[in-house]
Scaffold this motif. Structure first.
Motif, mmCIF file in Angstrom:
data_model
loop_
_atom_site.group_PDB
_atom_site.id
_atom_site.type_symbol
_atom_site.label_atom_id
_atom_site.label_comp_id
_atom_site.label_asym_id
_atom_site.label_seq_id
_atom_site.Cartn_x
_atom_site.Cartn_y
_atom_site.Cartn_z
ATOM 1 N N ASN A 1 -1.582 -3.313 -8.856
ATOM 2 C CA ASN A 1 -1.023 -3.564 -10.187
ATOM 3 C C ASN A 1 0.155 -2.638 -10.458
ATOM 4 N N LEU A 2 0.064 -1.396 -9.989
ATOM 5 C CA LEU A 2 1.163 -0.456 -10.154
ATOM 6 C C LEU A 2 2.416 -0.946 -9.432
ATOM 7 N N VAL A 3 2.229 -1.472 -8.247
ATOM 8 C CA VAL A 3 3.358 -2.023 -7.489
ATOM 9 C C VAL A 3 4.048 -3.122 -8.287
ATOM 10 N N LEU A 4 3.252 -3.986 -8.886
ATOM 11 C CA LEU A 4 3.819 -5.080 -9.689
ATOM 12 C C LEU A 4 4.519 -4.536 -10.926
ATOM 13 N N GLN A 5 3.915 -3.558 -11.586
ATOM 14 C CA GLN A 5 4.512 -2.991 -12.789
ATOM 15 C C GLN A 5 5.857 -2.326 -12.498
ATOM 16 N N GLU A 6 5.972 -1.747 -11.317
ATOM 17 C CA GLU A 6 7.216 -1.070 -10.947
ATOM 18 C C GLU A 6 8.249 -2.030 -10.350
ATOM 19 N N GLY A 7 7.902 -3.299 -10.267
ATOM 20 C CA GLY A 7 8.841 -4.286 -9.732
ATOM 21 C C GLY A 7 9.078 -4.150 -8.238
ATOM 22 N N LEU A 8 8.035 -3.779 -7.494
ATOM 23 C CA LEU A 8 8.174 -3.488 -6.074
ATOM 24 C C LEU A 8 7.460 -4.495 -5.182
ATOM 25 N N ARG A 9 7.152 -5.670 -5.724
ATOM 26 C CA ARG A 9 6.368 -6.662 -4.980
ATOM 27 C C ARG A 9 6.954 -6.930 -3.591
ATOM 28 N N ASP A 10 8.271 -6.986 -3.493
ATOM 29 C CA ASP A 10 8.908 -7.380 -2.236
ATOM 30 C C ASP A 10 9.236 -6.213 -1.318
ATOM 31 N N SER A 11 8.936 -4.985 -1.743
ATOM 32 C CA SER A 11 9.330 -3.843 -0.906
ATOM 33 C C SER A 11 8.198 -2.861 -0.619
ATOM 34 N N VAL A 12 6.973 -3.166 -1.060
ATOM 35 C CA VAL A 12 5.809 -2.339 -0.730
ATOM 36 C C VAL A 12 4.808 -3.194 0.039
ATOM 37 N N VAL A 13 4.353 -2.681 1.180
ATOM 38 C CA VAL A 13 3.426 -3.416 2.037
ATOM 39 C C VAL A 13 2.156 -2.599 2.235
ATOM 40 N N PHE A 14 1.014 -3.179 1.874
ATOM 41 C CA PHE A 14 -0.288 -2.607 2.200
ATOM 42 C C PHE A 14 -0.779 -3.301 3.480
ATOM 43 N N THR A 15 -0.867 -2.581 4.571
ATOM 44 C CA THR A 15 -1.285 -3.211 5.832
ATOM 45 C C THR A 15 -2.794 -3.272 5.988
ATOM 46 N N GLY A 16 -3.533 -2.443 5.238
ATOM 47 C CA GLY A 16 -4.950 -2.269 5.536
ATOM 48 C C GLY A 16 -5.098 -1.458 6.816
ATOM 49 N N ALA A 17 -6.315 -1.414 7.352
ATOM 50 C CA ALA A 17 -6.548 -0.699 8.607
ATOM 51 C C ALA A 17 -5.805 -1.394 9.738
ATOM 52 N N VAL A 18 -5.222 -0.616 10.627
ATOM 53 C CA VAL A 18 -4.500 -1.165 11.775
ATOM 54 C C VAL A 18 -5.136 -0.623 13.049
ATOM 55 N N PRO A 19 -4.918 -1.270 14.197
ATOM 56 C CA PRO A 19 -5.452 -0.752 15.463
ATOM 57 C C PRO A 19 -4.950 0.665 15.733
ATOM 58 N N ASP A 20 -5.785 1.473 16.355
ATOM 59 C CA ASP A 20 -5.421 2.867 16.626
ATOM 60 C C ASP A 20 -4.108 2.978 17.383
ATOM 61 N N GLU A 21 -3.880 2.045 18.308
ATOM 62 C CA GLU A 21 -2.674 2.131 19.129
ATOM 63 C C GLU A 21 -1.394 1.839 18.349
ATOM 64 N N ASP A 22 -1.531 1.268 17.158
ATOM 65 C CA ASP A 22 -0.352 0.975 16.342
ATOM 66 C C ASP A 22 0.097 2.169 15.493
#
Length: 369
Positions: free
Chosen positions: A240-261
């Protein structure tokens, strides 16, 4: 000497990294110790030579107390362990042999409001109980050692600091083709700022987002912000903070990623952001430095022990200060180059091989007490 090591690794995070790499290096040491790993994931250690691995299955995370307090002491009796080392801050009530444990930090005591009530109850209870039963305590920084002595009433000679290490996979990658393939995998076509680790309140991810918004408005930076790591707890307002700051198109939440990444993310990041309020060690900061990424972080808790003078330091909750520090690194190429060079040198001072040698010496000392 038969040394059992508890390695509950079913979840990601610092304790899992600690257990895996410590055990890997212990198995490579030339000594008379026999290491038996008690774990919920035997496959993680199957390739390591000179280890005996005992799998104690864990079907559900809700059964962790049963695993720690019932399954482990039964296994210790069965394997005739001379010493037990749990890589987490838990020791069973009916431990049949001398036991030591690693306390990574005292965050549930120092910042209780950054945990759920259930987490507070469990983590504070297991730590207090473990301290009473431990023959010796290991920790990962002098700051954590002082916390343990002051807050838990432990005698100074009962607590020893052994710093974490940086694995070989965290290094500066010169193969640009490999980095290009990685960028394509995550659809990255702009410079990025990186925030890495389990998302939880004391990491101040909200400050990262607010600082990024300020950078976009005031400095017009072209970067995207990548927040890489599994969602922990008490983080439901961040999107919600991302949306409030107008950052929808420039903030990415990847979640957990493989260790090698993870090393690849560190390599492609322009700047690593970690405005944490408290760290037992701060391994992600060191790993980013090892990849040649300049770091903006805080000067609190154990972090100065890790960074030395190789990072730009800000206050944990200072949005303008954090944004300005990032902007300086983007605009001042000489400053950025100095931070990168110092970070690479600093990271080389922390190795898992050195940590394993020191902990093996602790094992020997405890058996001779």
């Amino acid at each position: 000497m038969r040394i059992a090591i508890g390695a509950l690794v079913g979840s990601t995070g610092g304790p899992r990294t600690y257990a895996y790499h410590l055990i890997e290096k212990l198995a490579q040491l030339d000594n008379d110790h026999k290491y038996i790993v008690l774990t919920d994931r035997a496959g993680m250690f199957a390739h390591m030579e000179r280890l005996e691995v005992v799998e104690l299955p864990l079907r559900f995370r809700s059964l962790v107390p049963f695993w720690e307090y019932i399954c482990v002491p039964i296994a210790l009796r069965r394997i005739h362990a001379d010493l037990y080392h749990n890589t987490r801050a838990v020791l069973p009530w009916l431990c049949p042999c001398p036991a030591i444990m690693t306390i990574h930090d005292l965050a549930p005591f120092v910042f209780p409001d950054t945990f759920t009530k259930r987490q507070q109850l469990y983590l504070r209870g297991t730590t207090k109980s473990g301290v009473r039963r431990a023959s010796f305590i290991l920790t990962v920084s002098e700051h954590s050692r002082n916390d343990i002595i002051d807050r838990m009433g432990v005698a100074p000679n009962m607590v020893h600091t052994v710093y974490n290490g940086v694995t070989e996979q965290f290094h500066k990658i010169e193969n640009q083709a490999r980095l290009t393939v990685f960028r394509t995998k995550y659809n990255i076509d702009t410079p990025i700022l990186l925030c890495l680790g389990t998302i939880q309140p004391r990491k101040n991810v909200d400050i990262v987002i607010r600082s990024f918004a300020r950078l976009k408005r005031q400095y017009r930076i072209p970067h995207h912000l990548f927040i890489v790591g599994r969602e922990g707890w008490l983080t439901h307002d961040l999107e919600n903070l991302v949306l409030q700051e107008g950052l929808r198109d420039s903030v990415v939440f990847t979640g957990a990623v493989p260790d090698e990444d993870v090393p690849l993310f560190c390599n492609i990041a322009d700047i690593f952001l970690s405005p944490s309020s408290y760290e037992g060690f701060g391994l992600n900061i060191l790993e980013a430095m090892a990849c040649g990424t300049p770091v903006v972080t805080t000067g609190v808790s154990s972090i100065p022990e890790v960074t030395g003078d190789a990072a730009l330091i800000v206050h944990p909750r200072d949005v303008p200060g954090t944004a300005d520090a990032v902007a300086r690194l983007i605009q001042d190429t000489d400053m950025k180059a100095r931070c990168i060079e110092k970070g690479l040198i600093r990271a080389k001072q922390f190795t898992w091989a050195a940590a394993a040698e020191k902990i093996a010496a602790v094992y020997t000392e405890q058996m001779n007490v």
